[in-house]
Design a protein around this motif. Sequence first.
Motif, PDB file in Angstrom:
ATOM      1  N   GLY A 251     -10.489  -9.765 -10.284  1.00 41.97           N
ATOM      2  CA  GLY A 251      -9.037 -10.025 -10.644  1.00 41.97           C
ATOM      3  C   GLY A 251      -8.183  -8.662 -11.039  1.00 41.97           C
ATOM      4  N   GLY A 252      -7.011  -8.534 -10.745  1.00 46.27           N
ATOM      5  CA  GLY A 252      -6.294  -7.306 -11.146  1.00 46.27           C
ATOM      6  C   GLY A 252      -4.962  -7.559 -11.152  1.00 46.27           C
ATOM      7  N   SER A 253      -4.039  -6.415 -11.297  1.00 47.38           N
ATOM      8  CA  SER A 253      -2.693  -6.355 -11.127  1.00 47.38           C
ATOM      9  C   SER A 253      -2.129  -5.721  -9.806  1.00 47.38           C
ATOM     10  N   TYR A 254      -0.808  -5.164 -10.035  1.00 44.27           N
ATOM     11  CA  TYR A 254      -0.325  -4.562  -8.636  1.00 44.27           C
ATOM     12  C   TYR A 254      -0.940  -3.393  -8.544  1.00 44.27           C
ATOM     13  N   PHE A 255      -1.258  -2.501  -9.415  1.00 46.21           N
ATOM     14  CA  PHE A 255      -1.684  -1.013  -9.405  1.00 46.21           C
ATOM     15  C   PHE A 255      -3.250  -0.905  -9.334  1.00 46.21           C
ATOM     16  N   ILE A 256      -3.752  -1.725 -10.187  1.00 44.26           N
ATOM     17  CA  ILE A 256      -5.313  -1.743 -10.512  1.00 44.26           C
ATOM     18  C   ILE A 256      -6.283  -3.038 -10.661  1.00 44.26           C
TER      19      ILE A 256
ATOM     20  N   ILE B  97       0.809  -1.253   0.084  1.00 47.21           N
ATOM     21  CA  ILE B  97       0.026  -0.251  -0.055  1.00 47.21           C
ATOM     22  C   ILE B  97       0.992   1.250  -0.084  1.00 47.21           C
ATOM     23  N   LEU B  98       2.015   1.200   0.865  1.00 46.16           N
ATOM     24  CA  LEU B  98       2.672   2.506   0.925  1.00 46.16           C
ATOM     25  C   LEU B  98       3.281   2.587  -0.643  1.00 46.16           C
ATOM     26  N   ASP B  99       3.844   1.424  -1.335  1.00 48.64           N
ATOM     27  CA  ASP B  99       4.641   1.727  -2.314  1.00 48.64           C
ATOM     28  C   ASP B  99       3.609   2.213  -3.514  1.00 48.64           C
ATOM     29  N   ILE B 100       2.422   1.868  -3.361  1.00 48.62           N
ATOM     30  CA  ILE B 100       1.283   2.360  -4.231  1.00 48.62           C
ATOM     31  C   ILE B 100       1.207   3.854  -4.191  1.00 48.62           C
ATOM     32  N   ILE B 101       1.057   4.228  -2.880  1.00 44.22           N
ATOM     33  CA  ILE B 101       0.835   5.580  -2.536  1.00 44.22           C
ATOM     34  C   ILE B 101       2.245   6.288  -3.025  1.00 44.22           C
ATOM     35  N   ASN B 102       3.174   5.803  -2.873  1.00 43.94           N
ATOM     36  CA  ASN B 102       4.490   6.699  -3.481  1.00 43.94           C
ATOM     37  C   ASN B 102       4.390   6.890  -4.593  1.00 43.94           C
ATOM     38  N   ALA B 103       3.845   6.067  -5.299  1.00 42.35           N
ATOM     39  CA  ALA B 103       3.745   5.823  -6.840  1.00 42.35           C
ATOM     40  C   ALA B 103       2.793   6.769  -7.271  1.00 42.35           C
ATOM     41  N   LEU B 104       1.722   7.004  -6.651  1.00 44.46           N
ATOM     42  CA  LEU B 104       0.758   7.965  -6.853  1.00 44.46           C
ATOM     43  C   LEU B 104       1.010   9.385  -6.648  1.00 44.46           C
ATOM     44  N   ASN B 105       2.109   9.638  -5.942  1.00 41.50           N
ATOM     45  CA  ASN B 105       2.807  11.019  -5.624  1.00 41.50           C
ATOM     46  C   ASN B 105       3.888  11.332  -6.361  1.00 41.50           C
ATOM     47  N   THR B 106       4.133  10.437  -7.541  1.00 37.66           N
ATOM     48  CA  THR B 106       5.174  10.659  -8.355  1.00 37.66           C
ATOM     49  C   THR B 106       4.657  10.662  -9.769  1.00 37.66           C
ATOM     50  N   PRO B 107       5.090  11.632 -10.739  1.00 34.36           N
ATOM     51  CA  PRO B 107       4.690  11.773 -12.126  1.00 34.36           C
ATOM     52  C   PRO B 107       4.340  10.264 -12.845  1.00 34.36           C
ATOM     53  N   LEU B 108       3.436  10.080 -13.482  1.00 41.93           N
ATOM     54  CA  LEU B 108       3.008   8.819 -13.914  1.00 41.93           C
ATOM     55  C   LEU B 108       2.701   8.987 -15.540  1.00 41.93           C
ATOM     56  N   GLU B 109       3.081   8.276 -16.418  1.00 47.50           N
ATOM     57  CA  GLU B 109       2.728   8.497 -17.853  1.00 47.50           C
ATOM     58  C   GLU B 109       1.222   8.418 -18.051  1.00 47.50           C
ATOM     59  N   THR B 110       0.430   9.247 -18.751  1.00 46.95           N
ATOM     60  CA  THR B 110      -0.810   9.340 -18.785  1.00 46.95           C
ATOM     61  C   THR B 110      -1.062   8.753 -20.082  1.00 46.95           C
TER      62      THR B 110
ATOM     63  N   LEU C 298      -7.325   3.135  -4.008  1.00 47.87           N
ATOM     64  CA  LEU C 298      -6.029   3.109  -4.513  1.00 47.87           C
ATOM     65  C   LEU C 298      -6.039   2.601  -6.159  1.00 47.87           C
ATOM     66  N   SER C 299      -7.003   1.634  -6.578  1.00 45.53           N
ATOM     67  CA  SER C 299      -7.110   1.403  -7.968  1.00 45.53           C
ATOM     68  C   SER C 299      -7.904   3.009  -8.553  1.00 45.53           C
ATOM     69  N   ILE C 300      -8.944   3.341  -7.917  1.00 43.60           N
ATOM     70  CA  ILE C 300      -9.481   4.422  -8.538  1.00 43.60           C
ATOM     71  C   ILE C 300      -8.443   5.576  -8.750  1.00 43.60           C
ATOM     72  N   LEU C 301      -7.659   5.911  -7.628  1.00 47.52           N
ATOM     73  CA  LEU C 301      -6.732   6.883  -7.755  1.00 47.52           C
ATOM     74  C   LEU C 301      -5.819   6.647  -8.650  1.00 47.52           C
ATOM     75  N   TYR C 302      -5.350   5.400  -9.106  1.00 47.84           N
ATOM     76  CA  TYR C 302      -4.484   5.364 -10.023  1.00 47.84           C
ATOM     77  C   TYR C 302      -5.063   5.460 -11.511  1.00 47.84           C
ATOM     78  N   PHE C 303      -6.274   4.914 -11.673  1.00 50.98           N
ATOM     79  CA  PHE C 303      -7.144   5.295 -12.768  1.00 50.98           C
ATOM     80  C   PHE C 303      -7.109   6.884 -13.046  1.00 50.98           C
ATOM     81  N   GLU C 304      -7.326   7.586 -12.083  1.00 49.74           N
ATOM     82  CA  GLU C 304      -7.378   9.126 -12.320  1.00 49.74           C
ATOM     83  C   GLU C 304      -6.102   9.614 -12.609  1.00 49.74           C
ATOM     84  N   LYS C 305      -4.908   9.099 -12.140  1.00 50.82           N
ATOM     85  CA  LYS C 305      -3.542   9.584 -12.034  1.00 50.82           C
ATOM     86  C   LYS C 305      -3.076   9.128 -13.719  1.00 50.82           C
ATOM     87  N   ARG C 306      -3.425   8.074 -14.086  1.00 51.03           N
ATOM     88  CA  ARG C 306      -2.852   7.624 -15.512  1.00 51.03           C
ATOM     89  C   ARG C 306      -3.886   8.021 -16.453  1.00 51.03           C
TER      90      ARG C 306
END
Length: 307
Positions: A290-295, A45-58, A253-261
Amino acid sequence: MIKTIVVEDIENIVGFKISEHCKSLIETFNLQYEEPSKEERDNIILDIINALNTPLETAGKHKLEKWEKGWYENLELLKQHKDVSSLIPKYFNKHKIARWKGDFVKCITDHFDYKLHIILVDAILNQYVGTKFDYLYEFGCGPAYHLLRFGKFNPNINLIGLDWARSSQHIIWEIYESGITNKIGGLNFDYFKPNYNIDIPENSAIFTCASLEQVGNDYKEFVDYLLAKKPDLCINFEPSSELLDNNQLVDKLSILYFEKRKYLNGYLTYLEQLEQEGKIEILLKQRLYGGSYFIEGYPVIIWKIKK
């Protein structure tokens, strides 16, 4: 404790008795996993939060070159090995953590995320498309691995793979030329600029799988195309925030990742609006868990156009 995904797990999620084809996949894959410890789960969870707080390719129109290169790699592997396993996208199996039944699991079986994904996709396609249609179109088909599997389930159906990357059409030509199947064709198609010269004949089903996500908010052009061409059945395996639980941490976390990407946003809500207007009928909207690490990126929406 090691756990194994069994037929009953999949049937409880999809809500029907799955095909013998899917049962065979489950037995062959032997999908084994463990639940992470509290400390391991916290670290994920911490790793995903850290990823969400860095620039991600959209997602978006600018990604075409990346997909051209990605599918070209699969094309070269197919030419070299003459093996359809060369068509597995490289974004699978990056992590030994996946999502299953709303939480994280530690994967013991190799390519766990890919294998679980295709079991769920095949279960839905076998049930809802099966042998009912003469044509199956996959929009955003990439290396066409979903179409090839379905062709084994129903060897009589005509398969058409469409993608904006030209390397996808080269893959399909290589599949045809190498004799893997002669029931497949490839066409260039851009979600952002649908080609209305491409017709969909009667008794056709269409589907998308983790591809429509790339359009973000710009899905109305594609829906308008489908409304004009009137396929008999439409299936989408795509990110759908509306089907996840905004009050559950792993889902959030999945929803936030959708939004970030900038993945598909508001698509189901738009389809529900069209249903209220009497233009379509939604047959199914369901999480597949079913899903992957981030979503958890592959809930399913099945709908048909009112003619």
